[in-house]
Design an enzyme around this catalytic site. Structure first.
Site: not given
Ligand code: ATR
Length: 275
Positions: A64, A68, A105, A130-134, A218, A242
């Site tokens: 986790t 990852k 996942d 969102g556009a991170g790992g999740a 999620l 989630g």
């Molecule tokens: P994960 O692997 O859990 O997806 P991550 O790669 O750090 O974690 O990505 C976190 C996501 O949540 C990103 O899309 C982030 O937006 P940014 O790319 O602009 O950083 C989003 N995020 C985190 N905190 C947020 C908030 N308070 N409001 C909106 N989006 C948020």
């Protein structure tokens, strides 16, 4: 008598992980002789920890946050989902030391949405926040189910554009700026941001959820997440956290390791009742 097979979850931090509990419930229900522990492994100690676990006869790992991407790098072979997402949440070790990496996942999310919650995805308009790992981990299995369109929106628009570019060959995928969501409507809104963990909800216009629409976070916690509450305020037919995805991704890992599919609804109910 043969010692029980060893499994574990690696993460950093790992204190609140529900995975040991979920796998203990699966193992008891399916009469598997196995142990499953949680280990706090910082990224700099990851490769040593893998060697140690493998050397001591470990059979498989869940991986986790934030490990990852490192797990992706140690795998000798990869499932299509893991290869695409460049992230691994499940490792399977063969006796000869071969390491196979999978990412369960997305399959877990899709199973929870379609089988447990009865939300069809085909032909639906889906918004992913969102556009991170999740977000990255769920795109391939979602696009496989032929939604009408998947839209990515993120606080940092450029990251959503990049992610859409990487996966757009798999289906109708586009990125929009948060500001461009005004006047749009979606049947299913998935929150894959870390906002819930900070007690926030991404800023969304009213009326964005179509009549009969559903929301899914999620993330999960002891209380309903801010996004789940937002969905209810917007009139969502279903607005869920989630927990179901967590149990389903674990069941996919269990299936890979043990070749047995544990019953999941009973485990989800147990966790919902007490987490
Ligand atoms: P994960 O692997 O859990 O997806 P991550 O790669 O750090 O974690 O990505 C976190 C996501 O949540 C990103 O899309 C982030 O937006 P940014 O790319 O602009 O950083 C989003 N995020 C985190 N905190 C947020 C908030 N308070 N409001 C909106 N989006 C948020």
């Amino acid at each position: 008598m043969k010692a029980p097979d060893r499994y574990a979850v690696f993460g950093h931090p790992i204190g609140h992980s529900q995975s040991p509990r979920i796998h203990a419930l699966f193992a008891a229900a399916t009469q598997q002789a196995m142990t499953y522990e949680a280990e706090d492994i910082p990224p700099e100690g990851f490769n040593d920890a893998i060697s140690r676990f493998l050397g001591s006869g470990g059979r498989g790992l869940n991986i986790t946050v934030p490990l990852k991407e490192l797990a992706f790098l140690v795998a000798d072979t990869l499932s299509p989902e893991a290869g695409r997402s460049k992230a691994v949440n499940t490792l399977l070790f063969s006796p000869d030391g071969h390491i196979h990496g999978d990412n369960t996942d997305g399959r877990g999310l899709v199973r929870d949405l379609t089988l447990n919650l009865g939300i069809p995805l085909k032909g639906r308009r889906i918004l992913i926040l969102g556009a991170g790992g999740a977000a990255r981990g769920i795109l391939e299995p979602l696009l496989k189910l032929e939604p009408a369109q998947v839209t990515l929106a993120n606080r940092t628009t450029e990251k959503a554009r990049q992610l859409a570019f990487e996966f757009e060959d798999l289906g109708p995928l586009r990125a929009l700026a948060m500001a461009a969501l005004q006047d749009q409507q979606y049947d299913i809104i998935l929150n894959a941001t870390a906002a819930s963990l900070q007690g926030d909800v991404p800023p969304l216009p009213d009326q964005i959820l179509a009549a009969g629409g559903c929301c899914y976070d999620l993330a999960y916690g002891k209380e309903p997440t801010p996004f789940v509450l937002w969905g209810l305020q917007q009139g969502a037919v279903l607005s869920r956290d989630g927990i179901g995805m967590l149990v389903e991704q674990a069941a996919e890992a269990f299936w890979l390791w043990r070749g047995i599919r544990p019953d999941t609804p009973s485990v989800i109910a147990t966790l919902r009742g007490t987490h």
